[in-house]
Design an enzyme around this catalytic site. Structure first.
Site, PDB file in Angstrom:
ATOM      1  CB  THR A  60      -7.845   4.407  -7.609  1.00 44.22           C
ATOM      2  OG1 THR A  60      -6.565   4.273  -6.975  1.00 44.22           O
ATOM      3  CG2 THR A  60      -7.690   4.473  -9.112  1.00 44.22           C
ATOM      4  N   PRO A  61      -9.200   4.537  -4.915  1.00 45.92           N
ATOM      5  CG  PRO A  61     -10.983   3.135  -4.342  1.00 45.92           C
ATOM      6  CD  PRO A  61     -10.242   3.686  -5.532  1.00 45.92           C
ATOM      7  CG  ASP A  67      -4.476 -13.444  -0.594  1.00 47.00           C
ATOM      8  OD1 ASP A  67      -3.669 -12.895  -1.375  1.00 47.00           O
ATOM      9  OD2 ASP A  67      -4.353 -13.422   0.634  1.00 47.00           O
ATOM     10  N   GLY A  92     -11.118   0.653  -8.227  1.00 47.40           N
ATOM     11  CA  GLY A  92     -10.162   1.445  -8.992  1.00 47.40           C
ATOM     12  C   GLY A  92      -9.909   1.003 -10.430  1.00 47.40           C
ATOM     13  CE  LYS A 144       2.661  -1.746  -8.461  1.00 52.44           C
ATOM     14  NZ  LYS A 144       1.618  -2.605  -9.063  1.00 52.44           N
ATOM     15  CG  ASN A 195      -5.578  -3.967 -11.310  1.00 56.71           C
ATOM     16  OD1 ASN A 195      -5.132  -2.874 -11.641  1.00 56.71           O
ATOM     17  ND2 ASN A 195      -6.484  -4.089 -10.340  1.00 56.71           N
ATOM     18  CE1 TYR A 215       2.502   0.298  -5.507  1.00 54.64           C
ATOM     19  CE2 TYR A 215       3.643   2.176  -6.479  1.00 54.64           C
ATOM     20  CZ  TYR A 215       2.573   1.300  -6.468  1.00 54.64           C
ATOM     21  OH  TYR A 215       1.574   1.422  -7.418  1.00 54.64           O
TER      22      TYR A 215
HETATM   23  P1  NAD Z   1      -7.175  -0.006  -5.392  1.00 55.29           P
HETATM   24  O1  NAD Z   1      -6.699  -0.047  -3.996  1.00 55.29           O
HETATM   25  O2  NAD Z   1      -8.328   0.865  -5.731  1.00 55.29           O
HETATM   26  O3  NAD Z   1      -7.506  -1.474  -5.917  1.00 55.29           O
HETATM   27  C1  NAD Z   1      -6.636  -2.553  -5.681  1.00 55.29           C
HETATM   28  C2  NAD Z   1      -7.470  -3.790  -5.455  1.00 55.29           C
HETATM   29  O4  NAD Z   1      -6.569  -4.869  -5.232  1.00 55.29           O
HETATM   30  C3  NAD Z   1      -8.395  -3.698  -4.232  1.00 55.29           C
HETATM   31  O5  NAD Z   1      -9.722  -4.018  -4.581  1.00 55.29           O
HETATM   32  C4  NAD Z   1      -7.807  -4.721  -3.268  1.00 55.29           C
HETATM   33  O6  NAD Z   1      -8.782  -5.370  -2.459  1.00 55.29           O
HETATM   34  C5  NAD Z   1      -7.128  -5.694  -4.225  1.00 55.29           C
HETATM   35  N1  NAD Z   1      -6.076  -6.472  -3.565  1.00 55.29           N
HETATM   36  C6  NAD Z   1      -5.097  -6.029  -2.734  1.00 55.29           C
HETATM   37  N2  NAD Z   1      -4.375  -7.062  -2.289  1.00 55.29           N
HETATM   38  C7  NAD Z   1      -4.893  -8.195  -2.850  1.00 55.29           C
HETATM   39  C8  NAD Z   1      -4.592  -9.568  -2.785  1.00 55.29           C
HETATM   40  N3  NAD Z   1      -3.596 -10.032  -1.993  1.00 55.29           N
HETATM   41  N4  NAD Z   1      -5.322 -10.440  -3.507  1.00 55.29           N
HETATM   42  C9  NAD Z   1      -6.332  -9.995  -4.284  1.00 55.29           C
HETATM   43  N5  NAD Z   1      -6.705  -8.707  -4.369  1.00 55.29           N
HETATM   44  C10 NAD Z   1      -5.981  -7.808  -3.673  1.00 55.29           C
HETATM   45  O7  NAD Z   1      -5.897   0.401  -6.251  1.00 55.29           O
HETATM   46  P2  NAD Z   1      -5.746   0.924  -7.763  1.00 55.29           P
HETATM   47  O8  NAD Z   1      -5.294   2.331  -7.694  1.00 55.29           O
HETATM   48  O9  NAD Z   1      -6.908   0.557  -8.584  1.00 55.29           O
HETATM   49  O10 NAD Z   1      -4.465   0.071  -8.192  1.00 55.29           O
HETATM   50  C11 NAD Z   1      -4.521  -1.025  -9.082  1.00 55.29           C
HETATM   51  C12 NAD Z   1      -3.110  -1.337  -9.556  1.00 55.29           C
HETATM   52  O11 NAD Z   1      -2.583  -0.190 -10.228  1.00 55.29           O
HETATM   53  C13 NAD Z   1      -2.135  -1.644  -8.426  1.00 55.29           C
HETATM   54  O12 NAD Z   1      -1.250  -2.670  -8.833  1.00 55.29           O
HETATM   55  C14 NAD Z   1      -1.377  -0.336  -8.265  1.00 55.29           C
HETATM   56  O13 NAD Z   1      -0.096  -0.522  -7.706  1.00 55.29           O
HETATM   57  C15 NAD Z   1      -1.324   0.148  -9.691  1.00 55.29           C
HETATM   58  N6  NAD Z   1      -1.114   1.590  -9.824  1.00 55.29           N
HETATM   59  C16 NAD Z   1      -2.036   2.489  -9.376  1.00 55.29           C
HETATM   60  C17 NAD Z   1      -1.786   3.851  -9.543  1.00 55.29           C
HETATM   61  C18 NAD Z   1      -2.755   4.911  -9.101  1.00 55.29           C
HETATM   62  O14 NAD Z   1      -2.418   6.097  -9.201  1.00 55.29           O
HETATM   63  N7  NAD Z   1      -3.940   4.577  -8.653  1.00 55.29           N
HETATM   64  C19 NAD Z   1      -0.597   4.274 -10.131  1.00 55.29           C
HETATM   65  C20 NAD Z   1       0.313   3.329 -10.561  1.00 55.29           C
HETATM   66  C21 NAD Z   1       0.044   1.976 -10.416  1.00 55.29           C
END
Ligand code: NAD
Length: 257
Positions: free
Chosen positions: A191-192, A63, A18, A158, A90, A154
């Protein structure tokens, strides 16, 4: 444009997927050396398969909730690259639940990954960046600014990232560390993470939700990971040298009204 991050060394957590993955690719395009970390080794290996033509990119299992892991990661980066200029906190998870039905275990897990780890990462990066300055970018969410009934834990995590970022920014400024700390607030980006959340809902509800989202987003559609990557790039680069403690909202106008 290229070379906006020339000679800079960056860590991006949760970079196997993502937003983190898109940000890593963007940083490398702009000349940075990037250490991508994730707790999902298979995903990390898979992601590297896709972008293996872009170098230099380094990957480390991490982690983010493991305190000792942060010291080991910083030690690795300093010994391998000599400095740390950028950290993008992230990695994140979303566990759906309201203020009434969220379990304490889901609540704690969410805070542990989304908030406690951002604190530990920021603290560790400040230690490493003190000698020469740097930029820390914390990925919050629009859900750190506005509430949603079905994501209580969540929202809290955040919101915590948003205000912790300002505290860290003020501390670094007061100590004259030349370390800037800012938060990014993505809206709905496909994203996933979003796909996994949608997968837990009945398909008719998913369709209705997607339609509603598109109608409610002033710019008319969900965002792309690159939209967030470009925001990270600005905050990571020296172009934002006068920006600290700020909130960069990237949401197609969703929270304007
Ligand atoms: P995603 O699920 O595609 O990617 C998140 C990654 O974090 C994954 O690869 C996962 O394995 C890793 N992860 C989870 N727990 C972990 C840990 N304990 N240690 C290390 N790695 C860990 O999600 P995304 O959509 O790419 O989100 C990335 C960030 O953006 C997150 O913080 C999410 O809250 C934030 N966000 C996303 C969106 C959205 O619409 N996608 C919106 C607002 C905020």
């Amino acid at each position: 444009m290229a070379d906006r991050l020339l000679n800079k060394v960056a860590i991006i957590t949760g970079g196997a997927s993502g937003l983190g993955l898109a940000t890593a690719a963007r940083f490398v395009e702009e000349g940075a050396s990037v250490v991508v970390t994730d707790k999902d080794e298979d995903r990390l290996d898979g992601a590297f398969g896709n972008i293996s033509n872009i170098k230099p990119m380094d990957r480390r299992y991490q982690d983010v909730t493991d305190e000792l892991g942060w010291s080991e990661l910083i030690e690795y980066v300093l010994s391998e690259y000599g400095c740390l200029d950028i950290l993008v906190n992230n990695a994140g998870i979303v566990i759906r639940g309201t203020a009434e039905d969220t379990t304490i275990s889901d609540w704690r897990k969410t805070q542990e990954v989304n908030l406690d780890a951002v604190f530990m990462g920021t603290r560790a990066a400040i230690g490493a960046m003190k000698p020469s300055g740097g930029s820390i970018v914390n990925i919050s969410s629009i859900e750190g600014m506005v509430g949603e009934a079905t994501t209580a834990a969540y929202n809290a995590s955040k919101g915590g990232v948003r205000i912790f970022t300002k505290s860290a920014a003020l501390h670094c400024a007061s100590q004259k560390y030349h370390i800037r700390v800012n938060s990014i607030h993505p809206g709905f980006i496909r994203t996933p993470m979003i796909d996994n959340a949608l997968a837990t809902m009945p398909s008719d509800e998913v369709e209705a939700l997607l339609l509603r989202m598109e109608n409610e987003i002033p710019l008319g559609s969900m965002g792309h990971p690159e939209d967030i990557a470009n925001g990270c790039l600005y905050l990571a680069s020296d172009e934002s040298k006068y920006v600290t403690g700020a909130e960069l909202v990237i949401d197609g106008g969703y929270t304007c009204r």
